[in-house]
Design a protein around this motif. Structure first.
Motif, PDB file in Angstrom:
ATOM      1  N   ALA A 181       0.809  -1.222   0.000  1.00 16.51           N
ATOM      2  CA  ALA A 181       0.000   0.000   0.000  1.00 16.51           C
ATOM      3  C   ALA A 181       0.837   1.265   0.000  1.00 16.51           C
ATOM      4  O   ALA A 181       0.460   2.261  -0.607  1.00 16.51           O
ATOM      5  N   PHE A 182       1.979   1.237   0.694  1.00 21.65           N
ATOM      6  CA  PHE A 182       2.770   2.454   0.874  1.00 21.65           C
ATOM      7  C   PHE A 182       4.134   2.415   0.200  1.00 21.65           C
ATOM      8  O   PHE A 182       4.936   3.331   0.370  1.00 21.65           O
ATOM      9  N   GLY A 183       4.419   1.359  -0.539  1.00 27.10           N
ATOM     10  CA  GLY A 183       5.692   1.272  -1.231  1.00 27.10           C
ATOM     11  C   GLY A 183       6.872   1.102  -0.285  1.00 27.10           C
ATOM     12  O   GLY A 183       7.973   1.566  -0.570  1.00 27.10           O
ATOM     13  N   ALA A 184       6.657   0.430   0.836  1.00 26.78           N
ATOM     14  CA  ALA A 184       7.715   0.225   1.831  1.00 26.78           C
ATOM     15  C   ALA A 184       8.474  -1.067   1.521  1.00 26.78           C
ATOM     16  O   ALA A 184       8.125  -1.819   0.611  1.00 26.78           O
ATOM     17  N   ASP A 185       9.478  -1.317   2.309  1.00 27.35           N
ATOM     18  CA  ASP A 185      10.305  -2.507   2.159  1.00 27.35           C
ATOM     19  C   ASP A 185       9.490  -3.750   2.520  1.00 27.35           C
ATOM     20  O   ASP A 185       9.078  -3.909   3.674  1.00 27.35           O
ATOM     21  N   PRO A 186       9.246  -4.649   1.575  1.00 23.79           N
ATOM     22  CA  PRO A 186       8.427  -5.826   1.864  1.00 23.79           C
ATOM     23  C   PRO A 186       9.093  -6.821   2.810  1.00 23.79           C
ATOM     24  O   PRO A 186       8.427  -7.691   3.364  1.00 23.79           O
ATOM     25  N   ALA A 187      10.395  -6.679   3.026  1.00 25.38           N
ATOM     26  CA  ALA A 187      11.099  -7.601   3.928  1.00 25.38           C
ATOM     27  C   ALA A 187      10.974  -7.181   5.395  1.00 25.38           C
ATOM     28  O   ALA A 187      11.216  -7.985   6.288  1.00 25.38           O
TER      29      ALA A 187
END
Length: 133
Positions: A23-29
């Motif tokens: 949703a926010f383009g953050a680090d998926p890890a």
């Protein structure tokens, strides 16, 4: 698409962190301790589920009195513009009202003004913000 809203659902930190990353383009890890934070600080939280998939989320924090605060509204990018976010916010407002809150506050970036003001019924107010770190 049949979306089911579930209040105070059992939170899986990995699933909720993955939704926020999308949703926010953050680090998926990065996995955040959502369950612990919500249990400690939230009046309620609501998940939007399409089958078994978590496709939306919102939480409501509060001051223990009449003020509640809407935080972390997130909808999977593939499910946006279908009313999921609006349903989440309205359900959050209903739960805050049922808990005795008189006010629901939200901060948002300018590109979300139409969603919150027109779609969800918030009205503009003056507020202040200070960065602490």
């Amino acid at each position: 698409m049949t979306i089911r809203l579930v209040s105070r659902f059992p939170v899986d930190d990995q699933r909720l962190s993955a939704l926020h990353a999308r949703a926010f383009g953050a680090d998926p890890a990065e996995v955040r301790p959502w369950a612990q934070r919500l249990e400690r600080h939230a009046l309620t939280w609501i998940g939007a589920f399409d089958g078994g998939d978590l496709v939306g989320f919102v939480q409501v924090c509060w001051d223990g009195g009449s003020h509640a605060f809407l935080l972390d509204t997130a909808v999977d990018p593939d499910r946006r513009r279908r009313g999921v976010g609006t349903r989440l916010v309205r359900a959050a407002a209903d739960e805050a009202r049922a808990a005795g809150c008189a006010w629901l506050h939200v901060d948002f970036e300018p590109h979300l003004q139409r969603f919150y003001l027109d779609g969800c019924g918030f009205r503009p107010t003056q507020a202040g913000l200070v960065r602490l770190g």
